[in-house]
Design a protein around this motif. Sequence first.
Motif, short mmCIF file in Angstrom:
data_model
loop_
_atom_site.label_atom_id
_atom_site.label_comp_id
_atom_site.label_asym_id
_atom_site.label_seq_id
_atom_site.Cartn_x
_atom_site.Cartn_y
_atom_site.Cartn_z
N TYR A 14 29.81 50.82 63.88
CA TYR A 14 31.13 50.84 64.49
C TYR A 14 31.26 51.90 65.57
CZ TYR A 14 32.03 47.72 60.66
OH TYR A 14 31.96 46.67 59.78
N GLU A 15 30.22 52.71 65.74
CA GLU A 15 30.22 53.69 66.81
C GLU A 15 29.71 53.11 68.12
OE1 GLU A 15 29.51 57.59 63.96
OE2 GLU A 15 28.69 57.51 65.98
N TYR A 16 29.26 51.87 68.08
CA TYR A 16 28.65 51.25 69.26
C TYR A 16 29.56 50.15 69.80
CZ TYR A 16 24.63 53.99 68.09
OH TYR A 16 23.81 55.06 67.85
N ASP A 17 29.67 50.13 71.10
CA ASP A 17 30.64 49.25 71.75
C ASP A 17 30.02 48.00 72.36
OD1 ASP A 17 31.69 52.38 72.83
OD2 ASP A 17 32.87 51.16 71.45
N TYR A 18 28.75 48.06 72.68
CA TYR A 18 28.09 46.96 73.36
C TYR A 18 26.87 46.53 72.55
CZ TYR A 18 30.92 48.73 77.20
OH TYR A 18 31.97 49.16 77.96
N TRP A 19 26.61 45.21 72.52
CA TRP A 19 25.55 44.68 71.70
C TRP A 19 24.76 43.62 72.44
CZ3 TRP A 19 24.39 46.86 67.14
CH2 TRP A 19 25.35 47.67 66.55
N TRP A 77 19.33 51.18 67.52
CA TRP A 77 18.72 49.94 67.02
C TRP A 77 19.24 49.69 65.62
CZ3 TRP A 77 16.03 46.32 69.50
CH2 TRP A 77 15.40 46.65 70.71
N PHE A 78 19.60 48.44 65.38
CA PHE A 78 20.12 48.01 64.10
C PHE A 78 19.37 46.76 63.67
CE2 PHE A 78 23.91 50.69 63.78
CZ PHE A 78 23.95 51.19 65.07
N ARG A 79 19.48 46.42 62.40
CA ARG A 79 18.87 45.19 61.92
C ARG A 79 19.76 44.57 60.86
NH1 ARG A 79 13.54 47.74 58.87
NH2 ARG A 79 14.64 48.67 57.07
N GLN A 80 19.63 43.25 60.77
CA GLN A 80 20.40 42.51 59.78
C GLN A 80 19.53 41.43 59.18
OE1 GLN A 80 24.16 40.95 61.19
NE2 GLN A 80 24.97 40.86 59.11
N CYS A 88 18.45 55.80 66.54
CA CYS A 88 19.29 55.97 67.72
C CYS A 88 18.71 57.08 68.59
CB CYS A 88 20.74 56.26 67.37
SG CYS A 88 20.99 57.72 66.34
N ILE A 89 19.10 57.05 69.86
CA ILE A 89 18.57 58.01 70.82
C ILE A 89 19.68 58.40 71.79
CG2 ILE A 89 17.75 56.18 72.39
CD1 ILE A 89 15.27 57.99 72.92
N SER A 90 19.71 59.69 72.14
CA SER A 90 20.76 60.19 73.02
C SER A 90 20.53 59.70 74.45
CB SER A 90 20.78 61.71 72.98
OG SER A 90 19.55 62.25 73.43
N ASN A 91 21.53 59.94 75.29
CA ASN A 91 21.49 59.46 76.67
C ASN A 91 20.23 59.92 77.40
OD1 ASN A 91 24.13 59.73 75.54
ND2 ASN A 91 24.98 59.16 77.52
N SER A 92 19.87 61.17 77.20
CA SER A 92 18.72 61.73 77.90
C SER A 92 17.41 61.46 77.18
CB SER A 92 18.89 63.24 78.05
OG SER A 92 18.84 63.86 76.77
N GLY A 93 17.49 61.07 75.92
CA GLY A 93 16.29 60.89 75.11
C GLY A 93 15.88 62.14 74.36
N GLY A 121 22.42 48.48 70.36
CA GLY A 121 23.81 48.73 70.67
C GLY A 121 23.94 49.92 71.61
N GLY A 122 24.97 49.90 72.43
CA GLY A 122 25.22 50.97 73.38
C GLY A 122 26.52 51.69 73.09
N SER A 123 26.49 53.01 73.21
CA SER A 123 27.67 53.83 72.98
C SER A 123 27.77 54.89 74.06
CB SER A 123 27.57 54.51 71.61
OG SER A 123 28.62 55.45 71.43
N TYR A 124 28.97 55.23 74.47
CA TYR A 124 29.16 56.28 75.47
C TYR A 124 28.83 57.67 74.91
CZ TYR A 124 31.53 52.98 78.56
OH TYR A 124 31.83 51.92 79.38
#
Length: 124
Positions: free
Chosen positions: A109-114, A36-39, A50-55, A97-100
């Motif tokens: 910049y570590e996140y690829d999808y928004w 999660w980000f904010r502007q 942020c949270i890992s794939n499994s939580g 944002g989503g990151s692999y």
Amino acid sequence: QLQLVESGGGLVQPGGSLRLSCAASGFTLDNFAIGWFRQAPGKEREGVSCISNSGGSTNYAESVKGRFTISRDNTKNTVYLQMNSLKPEDTAVYYCGGSYYYTGALGQYEYDYWGQGTQVTVSS
């Protein structure tokens, strides 16, 4: 392609609470770490949590520790951000944002999808 949609924003008084949702489609969410980000107007986008794939792993910006909680329900393809004790300085557009890969870092910049963002306004 992973598609993310944020919801749950709104106007809340200082000290109030909101729960944001980040709903995913296109891929199953457990393939992705989510941040999660904010502007705020005139400011750069900043990482909130942020949270890992499994939580199993999470991280928070110092400014929100103890007030915000990130969680995920992979069966619902959704990640949540529970925001309590909100302050006027939390006012911003919130994005997920989503990151692999999960690193625990809160750099955008570590996140690829928004997603498109949801407005949170904290004001009396």
